[in-house]
Design an enzyme around this catalytic site. Structure first.
Site, PDB file in Angstrom:
ATOM      1  N   TYR A  54       0.827  -1.205   0.000  1.00  0.00           N
ATOM      2  CA  TYR A  54       0.000   0.000   0.000  1.00  0.00           C
ATOM      3  C   TYR A  54       0.864   1.259   0.000  1.00  0.00           C
ATOM      4  O   TYR A  54       0.364   2.343  -0.285  1.00  0.00           O
ATOM      5  CB  TYR A  54      -0.912   0.049   1.234  1.00  0.00           C
ATOM      6  CG  TYR A  54      -1.906  -1.073   1.373  1.00  0.00           C
ATOM      7  CD1 TYR A  54      -2.132  -1.997   0.356  1.00  0.00           C
ATOM      8  CD2 TYR A  54      -2.633  -1.211   2.557  1.00  0.00           C
ATOM      9  CE1 TYR A  54      -3.033  -3.029   0.514  1.00  0.00           C
ATOM     10  CE2 TYR A  54      -3.548  -2.237   2.719  1.00  0.00           C
ATOM     11  CZ  TYR A  54      -3.742  -3.149   1.709  1.00  0.00           C
ATOM     12  OH  TYR A  54      -4.645  -4.164   1.875  1.00  0.00           O
ATOM     13  N   LEU A 191     -17.626  -4.264   1.799  1.00  0.00           N
ATOM     14  CA  LEU A 191     -18.768  -3.616   1.165  1.00  0.00           C
ATOM     15  C   LEU A 191     -18.734  -3.801  -0.350  1.00  0.00           C
ATOM     16  O   LEU A 191     -19.411  -3.093  -1.086  1.00  0.00           O
ATOM     17  CB  LEU A 191     -18.791  -2.121   1.522  1.00  0.00           C
ATOM     18  CG  LEU A 191     -18.779  -1.814   3.025  1.00  0.00           C
ATOM     19  CD1 LEU A 191     -18.839  -0.313   3.271  1.00  0.00           C
ATOM     20  CD2 LEU A 191     -19.934  -2.519   3.733  1.00  0.00           C
ATOM     21  N   ILE A 230     -12.623  -5.193   7.837  1.00  0.00           N
ATOM     22  CA  ILE A 230     -11.762  -4.005   7.821  1.00  0.00           C
ATOM     23  C   ILE A 230     -12.172  -3.073   6.676  1.00  0.00           C
ATOM     24  O   ILE A 230     -11.432  -2.890   5.709  1.00  0.00           O
ATOM     25  CB  ILE A 230     -10.281  -4.394   7.710  1.00  0.00           C
ATOM     26  CG1 ILE A 230     -10.057  -5.430   6.584  1.00  0.00           C
ATOM     27  CG2 ILE A 230      -9.771  -4.941   9.036  1.00  0.00           C
ATOM     28  CD1 ILE A 230      -8.587  -5.678   6.267  1.00  0.00           C
ATOM     29  N   ASN A 242     -19.767   3.344   9.346  1.00  0.00           N
ATOM     30  CA  ASN A 242     -19.351   1.948   9.385  1.00  0.00           C
ATOM     31  C   ASN A 242     -19.159   1.447  10.810  1.00  0.00           C
ATOM     32  O   ASN A 242     -19.322   0.255  11.079  1.00  0.00           O
ATOM     33  CB  ASN A 242     -18.040   1.768   8.613  1.00  0.00           C
ATOM     34  CG  ASN A 242     -18.206   1.914   7.115  1.00  0.00           C
ATOM     35  OD1 ASN A 242     -19.310   1.834   6.591  1.00  0.00           O
ATOM     36  ND2 ASN A 242     -17.103   2.120   6.419  1.00  0.00           N
TER      37      ASN A 242
END
Length: 272
Positions: A54, A191, A230, A242
Site C-alpha cells: 500500500y 462492502l 476491515i 461503518n
C-alpha cells in the site's frame, strides 16, 4: 477454543482478543492517510490494517502517533508482498515495516498473496522466529484457500486468513474451518467496493431497520463466528457510519436472505 463477547465487538482467537471491526487503509496515501487513521482511532476503531504494497506504512504510523491512543490498545496488521517471502528478505521487510510504522512490534504479520515460488515452511518459519523475538505478536496469511491454507495451518499457528468477503462473495466453508481450527477470517472489501449500496435485498433490510446497506452488510459479516471486517472509508462520515453497526440486530430470517443470495462475485485480483 474461540469465544465471542456479549457485545459482538471483539472475538477471542488463540487467547488474544481482537476488535471485530477494523479500519482498512488500502488506497489511502499522504496526509489523507494520516488524518484517516487518526480520525478512525478517535471514532473508536482499535484495529488498523495496512500492507507494505500500500506504500502508506509511514503515514499509518504517523496517524497512530497523532491519535494519542496507547499503542497497547491498538491491534495493528501489516502484510509482506510475495517478492519478500524468502527468509532473509522477509526479516528485512518486517524490520523496515517496524521502522516505517514507528512501532516496536506488529500485532499481526501476514503473507499477502500466495505465489508460485513460495516455500511455505521457510516463510512461516521466518515469521515464527520474528514472533519469538517479540517483533510480531501473531502471524497469518491472506488469500490462501483449500490445500495451501490447510498446509499453513499444519505448519504454524496461523492467526488469520484475510480474504475478500462480503454478501456477494460468501465463504461459509472457510468460516467453518476457522471455527474448527481457531483462526480468524478477516474480511477485506466487506462492502464489495461500494457495490452493496445497489443491492435490492440489502436495501430492503436496511430500510426496515433505518440503517444503511453498508451497515447491514457489515453486521451480517460480524454476526458470523470468527469473522472480523476491515472496511476502508475516505470520509469521516463513512468511517463513523461503518462503526455504528452494533446498535441493531438482524433477524435469523434476514441473515438467511442475505446468505442465500447469488455469490462468487469477486472484486479483487492483483494479478489481473
Amino acid at each position: 477454543m474461540t469465544t465471542i463477547d456479549a457485545s459482538m465487538r471483539s472475538v477471542e482467537i488463540q487467547g488474544t482478543t481482537v476488535p471485530r471491526l477494523g479500519f482498512g487503509t488500502w488506497q489511502l496515501r499522504g496526509r489523507d492517510c494520516v488524518e484517516a487513521v487518526r480520525d478512525a482511532l478517535e471514532i473508536g476503531y482499535r484495529h488498523i490494517d495496512t500492507a507494505r504494497i500500500y506504500r502508506n506504512e509511514t503515514e499509518v504510523g504517523r496517524g497512530l502517533a497523532a491519535s494519542g491512543v496507547d499503542r497497547a490498545d491498538i491491534f495493528l496488521t501489516t502484510k509482506i508482498w510475495p517478492g519478500d517471502f524468502e527468509r532473509a528478505r522477509l526479516r528485512a521487510a518486517t524490520e523496515d515495516s517496524l521502522r516505517s510504522l514507528a512501532t516496536e512490534y506488529i500485532d499481526l504479520l501476514l503473507l499477502h498473496w500466495p505465489s508460485d515460488d513460495l516455500v511455505l515452511e521457510d516463510a512461516l518459519g521466518a515469521m515464527v522466529a520474528l514472533r519469538d523475538e517479540g517483533k510480531i505478536r501473531h502471524l497469518g496469511v491472506s488469500n490462501f484457500f483449500d490445500g495451501l491454507l490447510r498446509q499453513a495451518l499444519d505448519l504454524a499457528p496461523v492467526f488469520t486468513d484475510q480474504v475478500e468477503l462480503h454478501p456477494h462473495l460468501g465463504r461459509p466453508k472457510l468460516v467453518e474451518l476457522a471455527l474448527e481450527r481457531d483462526f480468524m477470517v478477516t474480511a477485506y472489501s466487506p462492502l464489495a467496493q461500494g457495490k452493496v449500496a445497489r443491492d435490492g435485498t440489502l436495501r430492503e433490510i436496511a430500510e426496515a431497520h433505518g440503517n444503511s446497506t453498508g451497515q447491514v452488510a457489515l453486521r451480517w459479516l460480524l454476526d458470523q463466528p470468527n469473522v472480523s471486517a476491515i472496511p476502508k472509508a475516505s470520509s469521516h462520515e463513512h468511517r463513523a457510519e461503518n462503526f455504528e453497526v452494533f446498535d441493531f440486530d438482524l433477524t435469523a430470517e434476514e441473515r438467511a436472505r442475505i446468505g442465500a443470495r447469488p455469490e462468487d462475485r469477486r472484486r479483487t485480483d492483483p494479478w489481473a
